[in-house]
Design a protein around this motif. Structure first.
Motif, PDB file in Angstrom:
ATOM      1  N   ALA A   1       0.846  -1.204   0.000  1.00 58.12           N
ATOM      2  CA  ALA A   1       0.000   0.000   0.000  1.00 58.12           C
ATOM      3  C   ALA A   1       0.877   1.249   0.000  1.00 58.12           C
ATOM      4  CB  ALA A   1      -0.922  -0.007   1.214  1.00 58.12           C
ATOM      5  N   PRO A   2       1.576   1.532  -1.092  1.00 62.04           N
ATOM      6  CA  PRO A   2       2.512   2.665  -1.133  1.00 62.04           C
ATOM      7  C   PRO A   2       1.896   4.025  -0.802  1.00 62.04           C
ATOM      8  CG  PRO A   2       2.159   1.718  -3.330  1.00 62.04           C
ATOM      9  CD  PRO A   2       1.582   0.760  -2.358  1.00 62.04           C
ATOM     10  N   PRO A   3       0.650   4.327  -1.206  1.00 61.67           N
ATOM     11  CA  PRO A   3       0.111   5.661  -0.900  1.00 61.67           C
ATOM     12  C   PRO A   3       0.097   5.990   0.592  1.00 61.67           C
ATOM     13  CG  PRO A   3      -1.259   4.589  -2.548  1.00 61.67           C
ATOM     14  CD  PRO A   3      -0.307   3.549  -2.036  1.00 61.67           C
ATOM     15  N   ALA A   4      -0.017   4.974   1.420  1.00 55.86           N
ATOM     16  CA  ALA A   4      -0.074   5.212   2.864  1.00 55.86           C
ATOM     17  C   ALA A   4       1.269   5.694   3.419  1.00 55.86           C
ATOM     18  CB  ALA A   4      -0.508   3.936   3.577  1.00 55.86           C
ATOM     19  N   PHE A   5       2.355   5.398   2.707  1.00 58.02           N
ATOM     20  CA  PHE A   5       3.687   5.719   3.225  1.00 58.02           C
ATOM     21  C   PHE A   5       4.379   6.846   2.466  1.00 58.02           C
ATOM     22  CE2 PHE A   5       2.715   1.389   4.425  1.00 58.02           C
ATOM     23  CZ  PHE A   5       3.126   1.334   5.744  1.00 58.02           C
ATOM     24  N   VAL A   6       3.868   7.185   1.287  1.00 55.10           N
ATOM     25  CA  VAL A   6       4.487   8.252   0.491  1.00 55.10           C
ATOM     26  C   VAL A   6       4.604   9.565   1.265  1.00 55.10           C
ATOM     27  CG1 VAL A   6       4.134   9.773  -1.502  1.00 55.10           C
ATOM     28  CG2 VAL A   6       3.953   7.290  -1.780  1.00 55.10           C
ATOM     29  N   PRO A   7       3.575   9.981   2.051  1.00 48.50           N
ATOM     30  CA  PRO A   7       3.702  11.256   2.770  1.00 48.50           C
ATOM     31  C   PRO A   7       4.898  11.331   3.718  1.00 48.50           C
ATOM     32  CG  PRO A   7       1.409  10.546   2.743  1.00 48.50           C
ATOM     33  CD  PRO A   7       2.219   9.399   2.210  1.00 48.50           C
ATOM     34  N   ILE A   8       5.348  10.171   4.217  1.00 47.56           N
ATOM     35  CA  ILE A   8       6.503  10.177   5.128  1.00 47.56           C
ATOM     36  C   ILE A   8       7.734  10.710   4.402  1.00 47.56           C
ATOM     37  CG2 ILE A   8       8.005   8.745   6.594  1.00 47.56           C
ATOM     38  CD1 ILE A   8       5.695   6.808   6.917  1.00 47.56           C
ATOM     39  N   GLY A   9       7.754  10.549   3.079  1.00 45.80           N
ATOM     40  CA  GLY A   9       8.889  11.012   2.290  1.00 45.80           C
ATOM     41  C   GLY A   9       9.174  12.492   2.453  1.00 45.80           C
ATOM     42  N   ASN A  10       8.156  13.272   2.792  1.00 45.78           N
ATOM     43  CA  ASN A  10       8.357  14.709   2.994  1.00 45.78           C
ATOM     44  C   ASN A  10       9.113  15.017   4.280  1.00 45.78           C
ATOM     45  OD1 ASN A  10       6.834  15.354   0.655  1.00 45.78           O
ATOM     46  ND2 ASN A  10       4.932  15.137   1.820  1.00 45.78           N
ATOM     47  N   TYR A  11       9.266  14.016   5.124  1.00 42.05           N
ATOM     48  CA  TYR A  11       9.871  14.245   6.440  1.00 42.05           C
ATOM     49  C   TYR A  11      11.130  13.412   6.654  1.00 42.05           C
ATOM     50  CZ  TYR A  11       5.195  16.128   7.080  1.00 42.05           C
ATOM     51  OH  TYR A  11       4.028  16.836   6.923  1.00 42.05           O
ATOM     52  N   ILE A  12      11.697  12.863   5.576  1.00 37.61           N
ATOM     53  CA  ILE A  12      12.874  12.003   5.724  1.00 37.61           C
ATOM     54  C   ILE A  12      14.036  12.749   6.373  1.00 37.61           C
ATOM     55  CG2 ILE A  12      14.694  10.810   4.443  1.00 37.61           C
ATOM     56  CD1 ILE A  12      12.563   9.717   2.593  1.00 37.61           C
ATOM     57  N   SER A  13      14.319  13.958   5.913  1.00 42.83           N
ATOM     58  CA  SER A  13      15.453  14.705   6.474  1.00 42.83           C
ATOM     59  C   SER A  13      15.283  14.982   7.963  1.00 42.83           C
ATOM     60  CB  SER A  13      15.666  16.009   5.695  1.00 42.83           C
ATOM     61  OG  SER A  13      16.141  15.734   4.391  1.00 42.83           O
ATOM     62  N   PRO A  14      14.132  15.522   8.414  1.00 45.10           N
ATOM     63  CA  PRO A  14      13.993  15.731   9.867  1.00 45.10           C
ATOM     64  C   PRO A  14      13.997  14.429  10.664  1.00 45.10           C
ATOM     65  CG  PRO A  14      11.943  16.310   8.720  1.00 45.10           C
ATOM     66  CD  PRO A  14      13.005  16.132   7.693  1.00 45.10           C
ATOM     67  N   LEU A  15      13.446  13.353  10.081  1.00 45.40           N
ATOM     68  CA  LEU A  15      13.474  12.072  10.780  1.00 45.40           C
ATOM     69  C   LEU A  15      14.905  11.572  10.933  1.00 45.40           C
ATOM     70  CD1 LEU A  15      10.400  10.239   9.185  1.00 45.40           C
ATOM     71  CD2 LEU A  15      10.617  11.057  11.535  1.00 45.40           C
ATOM     72  N   LEU A  16      15.719  11.762   9.902  1.00 42.37           N
ATOM     73  CA  LEU A  16      17.130  11.399  10.008  1.00 42.37           C
ATOM     74  C   LEU A  16      17.811  12.249  11.084  1.00 42.37           C
ATOM     75  CD1 LEU A  16      18.200  10.918   6.286  1.00 42.37           C
ATOM     76  CD2 LEU A  16      18.203   9.179   8.071  1.00 42.37           C
ATOM     77  N   GLY A  17      17.391  13.504  11.178  1.00 38.12           N
ATOM     78  CA  GLY A  17      17.937  14.363  12.215  1.00 38.12           C
ATOM     79  C   GLY A  17      17.649  13.823  13.605  1.00 38.12           C
ATOM     80  N   VAL A  18      16.444  13.257  13.800  1.00 37.35           N
ATOM     81  CA  VAL A  18      16.089  12.649  15.081  1.00 37.35           C
ATOM     82  C   VAL A  18      17.024  11.480  15.386  1.00 37.35           C
ATOM     83  CG1 VAL A  18      14.323  11.324  16.310  1.00 37.35           C
ATOM     84  CG2 VAL A  18      13.669  13.350  15.004  1.00 37.35           C
ATOM     85  N   VAL A  19      17.267  10.651  14.365  1.00 39.08           N
ATOM     86  CA  VAL A  19      18.155   9.501  14.548  1.00 39.08           C
ATOM     87  C   VAL A  19      19.566   9.974  14.897  1.00 39.08           C
ATOM     88  CG1 VAL A  19      19.175   7.481  13.452  1.00 39.08           C
ATOM     89  CG2 VAL A  19      16.782   8.068  13.003  1.00 39.08           C
ATOM     90  N   MET A  20      20.032  11.006  14.187  1.00 39.84           N
ATOM     91  CA  MET A  20      21.378  11.499  14.441  1.00 39.84           C
ATOM     92  C   MET A  20      21.495  12.136  15.825  1.00 39.84           C
ATOM     93  SD  MET A  20      22.662  10.442  11.761  1.00 39.84           S
ATOM     94  CE  MET A  20      24.212  11.037  11.174  1.00 39.84           C
ATOM     95  N   LEU A  21      20.408  12.747  16.305  1.00 38.94           N
ATOM     96  CA  LEU A  21      20.395  13.271  17.667  1.00 38.94           C
ATOM     97  C   LEU A  21      20.604  12.130  18.660  1.00 38.94           C
ATOM     98  CD1 LEU A  21      19.802  15.636  19.678  1.00 38.94           C
ATOM     99  CD2 LEU A  21      17.404  14.908  19.594  1.00 38.94           C
ATOM    100  N   GLY A  22      19.926  11.005  18.426  1.00 41.20           N
ATOM    101  CA  GLY A  22      20.105   9.828  19.273  1.00 41.20           C
ATOM    102  C   GLY A  22      21.525   9.307  19.219  1.00 41.20           C
ATOM    103  N   MET A  23      22.135   9.373  18.034  1.00 46.72           N
ATOM    104  CA  MET A  23      23.530   8.953  17.916  1.00 46.72           C
ATOM    105  C   MET A  23      24.430   9.853  18.750  1.00 46.72           C
ATOM    106  SD  MET A  23      23.726   8.103  13.865  1.00 46.72           S
ATOM    107  CE  MET A  23      25.442   8.505  13.888  1.00 46.72           C
ATOM    108  N   GLY A  24      24.138  11.165  18.690  1.00 43.77           N
ATOM    109  CA  GLY A  24      24.935  12.104  19.472  1.00 43.77           C
ATOM    110  C   GLY A  24      24.877  11.812  20.952  1.00 43.77           C
TER     111      GLY A  24
END
Length: 328
Positions: A32-55
């Motif tokens: 069901a790709p349409p359900a997940f496509v909107p997340i694509g708009n937030y990939i960069s900030p989500l990666l930022g969250v992960v990198m914060l956890g790494m820090g």
């Protein structure tokens, strides 16, 4: 059981089955790709969250160890600059890939390390400080190294915008990691129990965040995934697998401790495929973006599997393996 112990237990469980969440998210996105496509708009900030956890997992001492032994940075960067490009051109020849598609594999091979390498190093209990440093070095050098490899291997000329790549690494990697590092420093001095909870829970948050990101990437590339031939898929899987193995092998042969060899494996095997996609679309036939798009999906899956394998090995061997305890 105290609330802190419960959170730690939930965190361990979620991290332990990291690859399961990634596979479930990927399968759901294919269905069901349409359900997940909107997340694509937030990939960069989500990666930022992960990198914060790494820090949060890092200390200044980690970077002092890197500065005390810069050879590992040079070895990792040199491996990233050579192993994947050479494997790419060898696979193009061995599999007889059409030129328009083969240039995409060469673009992936010549790309610098990506954010995924830092994330998987973190989840696989590797040396995160080394991973972040190698990513920074290869990204800074990419405007010179990447066009040089593409010209040498594909006979094509491209222009890589240094400013845009520098902006990307500062926003997505550097700022969140430094913020996490500073937050841990402050919490350990003012609220040690909160710092302990953060160190236990953030790997689980990162695992679920990466699963969501991979699902979005699958949804955004579902057409390419369904249209890809078995030969193209084989090229992606073999290229990535040999890169991971080659990076780990180079690290061990260079005398790196286990945590650093893991970082080297992820740095070599996981590329900035997003950059490769962008360059393929901008400078080559659109079909050249096929392999980089598939690689962006697959290397998150394979990286998740390897990170899970590393943690399973650690858990089977005894107490939790700590990257900061690496023997220098």
């Amino acid at each position: 059981m105290t609330s802190i112990a419960l959170l730690e237990r939930i965190g361990r469980f979620t991290s332990k089955y990291f690859v399961v969440w990634v596979l479930i998210g990927s399968a759901a996105a294919l269905y069901a790709p349409p359900a997940f496509v909107p997340i694509g708009n937030y990939i960069s900030p989500l990666l930022g969250v992960v990198m914060l956890g790494m820090g949060l997992t890092l200390t200044l001492e980690d970077f002092r160890r890197i500065a005390a032994r810069p050879r590992d940075v040079l070895v990792g960067a040199a491996a990233q600059w050579t192993v994947m490009p050479v494997l790419a051109v060898a696979l193009v020849a061995a599999l007889g890939l059409p030129r328009e598609i083969g240039v995409g594999l060469i673009l992936v091979g010549a790309a610098p390390g990506g954010t995924a390498s830092n994330v998987m190093t973190y989840l696989g209990r590797g040396d995160v400080a080394l991973s972040v440093t190698i990513t920074a070095v290869t990204t800074v050098a990419a405007p010179i190294v990447m066009p040089a490899w593409v010209v040498a291997l594909a006979g094509e000329s491209i222009t890589v915008t240094f400013a845009e790549m520098a902006r990307q690494i500062v926003l997505i990697v550097l700022i969140p990691v430094v913020a996490g590092l500073g937050l841990r420093y402050a919490l350990e001095r003012t609220a040690p129990s909160v710092a302990r909870v953060g160190l236990s829970v953030f790997p689980a948050i990162s695992a679920l965040t990466i699963a969501a990101i991979v699902a979005a990437i699958v949804a955004l590339n579902v057409g390419e995934i369904r249209a890809a031939s078995a030969l193209v898929l084989l090229a992606v899987v073999v290229h990535n697998g040999l890169g991971l193995a080659g990076g780990y092998g180079v690290g061990r042969l260079a005398g790196m401790p286990e945590a650093r060899a893991r970082a080297c494996a992820f740095e070599v095997g996981l590329q900035n495929s997003g950059l490769a996609v962008a360059l393929a679309v901008a400078f080559f036939d659109p079909v050249a973006a096929l392999i980089p798009a598939l690689f962006s999906v697959w290397h998150n899956v394979s990286g998740s599997v390897l990170a899970t394998l590393f943690t399973r090995v650690d858990d089977a061997d005894g107490p939790r393996y700590e990257a900061t305890a690496a023997d220098d």
